[in-house]
Each structure stands twice: as structure tokens, then as C-alpha cells.
Motif scaffolding. Structure first.
Motif, PDB file in Angstrom:
ATOM      1  N   ASP A   1       0.820  -1.208   0.000  1.00 46.50           N
ATOM      2  CA  ASP A   1       0.000   0.000   0.000  1.00 46.50           C
ATOM      3  C   ASP A   1       0.858   1.263   0.000  1.00 46.50           C
ATOM      4  O   ASP A   1       0.549   2.237  -0.690  1.00 46.50           O
ATOM      5  CB  ASP A   1      -0.947   0.006   1.202  1.00 46.50           C
TER       6      ASP A   1
ATOM      7  N   LEU B   1       2.432   1.749  -3.466  1.00 50.78           N
ATOM      8  CA  LEU B   1       1.410   2.168  -4.417  1.00 50.78           C
ATOM      9  C   LEU B   1       1.054   3.640  -4.193  1.00 50.78           C
ATOM     10  O   LEU B   1       0.944   4.417  -5.156  1.00 50.78           O
ATOM     11  CB  LEU B   1       0.163   1.290  -4.292  1.00 50.78           C
ATOM     12  N   ALA B   2       0.904   4.043  -2.940  1.00 48.95           N
ATOM     13  CA  ALA B   2       0.584   5.436  -2.627  1.00 48.95           C
ATOM     14  C   ALA B   2       1.689   6.366  -3.119  1.00 48.95           C
ATOM     15  O   ALA B   2       1.405   7.451  -3.664  1.00 48.95           O
ATOM     16  CB  ALA B   2       0.371   5.604  -1.129  1.00 48.95           C
TER      17      ALA B   2
ATOM     18  N   VAL C   1       1.481   6.635  -6.994  1.00 50.29           N
ATOM     19  CA  VAL C   1       0.342   7.469  -7.395  1.00 50.29           C
ATOM     20  C   VAL C   1       0.633   8.942  -7.105  1.00 50.29           C
ATOM     21  O   VAL C   1       0.352   9.812  -7.933  1.00 50.29           O
ATOM     22  CB  VAL C   1      -0.966   6.995  -6.717  1.00 50.29           C
TER      23      VAL C   1
ATOM     24  N   ARG D   1      -7.266  -1.521  -7.079  1.00 49.00           N
ATOM     25  CA  ARG D   1      -6.454  -0.924  -6.008  1.00 49.00           C
ATOM     26  C   ARG D   1      -5.863   0.401  -6.457  1.00 49.00           C
ATOM     27  O   ARG D   1      -5.831   1.370  -5.699  1.00 49.00           O
ATOM     28  CB  ARG D   1      -5.301  -1.852  -5.611  1.00 49.00           C
ATOM     29  N   VAL D   2      -5.382   0.443  -7.702  1.00 52.14           N
ATOM     30  CA  VAL D   2      -4.801   1.672  -8.237  1.00 52.14           C
ATOM     31  C   VAL D   2      -5.876   2.759  -8.292  1.00 52.14           C
ATOM     32  O   VAL D   2      -5.653   3.887  -7.860  1.00 52.14           O
ATOM     33  CB  VAL D   2      -4.179   1.438  -9.632  1.00 52.14           C
TER      34      VAL D   2
ATOM     35  N   ALA E   1      -8.626   3.023  -6.561  1.00 52.11           N
ATOM     36  CA  ALA E   1      -9.006   3.454  -5.216  1.00 52.11           C
ATOM     37  C   ALA E   1      -7.981   4.435  -4.654  1.00 52.11           C
ATOM     38  O   ALA E   1      -8.351   5.444  -4.028  1.00 52.11           O
ATOM     39  CB  ALA E   1      -9.143   2.245  -4.292  1.00 52.11           C
ATOM     40  N   GLU E   2      -6.717   4.164  -4.878  1.00 51.89           N
ATOM     41  CA  GLU E   2      -5.664   5.060  -4.380  1.00 51.89           C
ATOM     42  C   GLU E   2      -5.696   6.397  -5.115  1.00 51.89           C
ATOM     43  O   GLU E   2      -5.525   7.456  -4.503  1.00 51.89           O
ATOM     44  CB  GLU E   2      -4.288   4.398  -4.515  1.00 51.89           C
ATOM     45  N   VAL E   3      -5.920   6.366  -6.427  1.00 52.96           N
ATOM     46  CA  VAL E   3      -6.010   7.614  -7.197  1.00 52.96           C
ATOM     47  C   VAL E   3      -7.183   8.450  -6.695  1.00 52.96           C
ATOM     48  O   VAL E   3      -7.056   9.650  -6.458  1.00 52.96           O
ATOM     49  CB  VAL E   3      -6.145   7.324  -8.707  1.00 52.96           C
ATOM     50  N   ARG E   4      -8.342   7.800  -6.484  1.00 55.83           N
ATOM     51  CA  ARG E   4      -9.523   8.512  -5.964  1.00 55.83           C
ATOM     52  C   ARG E   4      -9.224   9.135  -4.599  1.00 55.83           C
ATOM     53  O   ARG E   4      -9.605  10.265  -4.326  1.00 55.83           O
ATOM     54  CB  ARG E   4     -10.715   7.562  -5.837  1.00 55.83           C
ATOM     55  N   ARG E   5      -8.559   8.360  -3.752  1.00 61.69           N
ATOM     56  CA  ARG E   5      -8.252   8.840  -2.400  1.00 61.69           C
ATOM     57  C   ARG E   5      -7.366  10.085  -2.463  1.00 61.69           C
ATOM     58  O   ARG E   5      -7.614  11.062  -1.763  1.00 61.69           O
ATOM     59  CB  ARG E   5      -7.560   7.732  -1.599  1.00 61.69           C
ATOM     60  N   GLN E   6      -6.351  10.044  -3.320  1.00 63.15           N
ATOM     61  CA  GLN E   6      -5.406  11.163  -3.371  1.00 63.15           C
ATOM     62  C   GLN E   6      -5.952  12.371  -4.124  1.00 63.15           C
ATOM     63  O   GLN E   6      -5.598  13.506  -3.812  1.00 63.15           O
ATOM     64  CB  GLN E   6      -4.075  10.710  -3.970  1.00 63.15           C
TER      65      GLN E   6
END
Length: 150
Positions: free
Chosen positions: A99, A102-103, A106, A140-141, A143-148
Motif C-alpha cells: 500500500d 502504491l501510494a 500514485v 487498487r490503483v 481506489a488510491e487515485v480517488r483517495r489522493q
């Protein structure tokens, strides 16, 4: 024959000799999927290592989804079997990104592309998937893009 397909066949023989039922059944299933992919289309062909890996990823994803479905239906035994098959397949795939890694990827992609909000998600996803290169699932990618991007 691709090196990965040859490795799968060798491991199948080893599993059969060791009477490892789970590994034998899983490897037979994935080799059948590889063979089906080879004869799909207008003309039979030999798959490359990358194409065999794509089949492995697809089969591993099926196992994860089936395990979730069985688990939510209260069928723990079948869910455990699907999870175990997925773990066998995971041994043939490249290591997945953690994680934190990946963060970081991104965040770097967002900085490089100059993305400022959700309207830029497509551009960020395209660039991030190029960097990630099958070391993380698209969900997963995303979700991380949306989060950031917030």
C-alpha cells in the motif's frame, strides 16, 4: 514453449508425484486455461510468458472473487479452497506492490501529470498503470487515485 508454461508443467509433474492434490488440481486448471487461450481465435498459437502471466492473473482474480462469494454465502470450506488455489497461483505472479509503495507511485504520477482533481482521474490512471505494470490490481490503483485526488 514459454519458460513460464514449461515451469507450470514441471511443477505439475512434481505435485503429482508428491500427491499434492490442491497444487495438482490448481496447476491442471491453469494449464487448461492456457491451452484454451492458445487455441482461441482463428488460428492456434504459442503464448508468450507475458500472455501466460495474463492468464494466471485472470485465474487468480477468479479465485479471489469466488472466495469472497463463498465467504459471504457462509460456505467457509469452499472459500478456503478458493483462497488456497489463489495462493498457489500467486506464487507464479510478480510480487504485488504494498500500500505504501502504491501510494508513493500514485503521488508521483499526480505530481508529474499536474492533476488537480477528479476530472484528471483518467490521465492519472493511464500513467499510473504504466508505472505499476501489473504489480497491483486496477481496482487498487483506482481506489488510491480517488483517495489522493479527493
Amino acid at each position: 514453449m514459454s519458460d513460464l508454461k514449461e515451469q507450470l508443467r514441471t511443477d505439475l509433474t512434481t505435485a503429482m508425484k508428491a500427491r499434492d492434490e490442491l497444487r495438482t488440481a490448481t496447476l491442471r486448471m491453469v494449464l487448461a486455461a492456457v491451452s484454451a487461450e492458445e487455441v482461441a481465435g482463428k488460428e492456434a498459437r504459442e503464448l508468450t510468458d507475458d500472455e501466460v502471466q495474463a492468464v494466471l492473473r485472470r485465474e487468480a482474480k477468479k479465485r479471489r472473487e469466488a472466495a469472497e462469494a463463498f465467504g459471504s454465502a457462509g460456505r467457509a470450506e469452499q472459500a478456503a479452497r478458493e483462497q488456497a488455489e489463489g495462493e498457489v497461483l500467486a506464487g507464479y505472479l510478480p510480487a504485488q506492490l504494498g500500500d505504501a509503495d502504491l501510494a508513493a507511485i500514485v503521488a508521483d504520477v499526480i505530481t508529474r501529470t499536474g492533476a488537480s482533481g477528479m476530472k484528471d482521474m483518467g490521465r492519472v490512471m493511464g500513467a499510473a498503470n504504466g508505472v505499476v505494470a501489473d504489480r497491483a490490481e486496477g481496482a487498487r490503483v483506482a481506489a488510491e487515485v480517488r483517495r489522493q485526488l479527493g
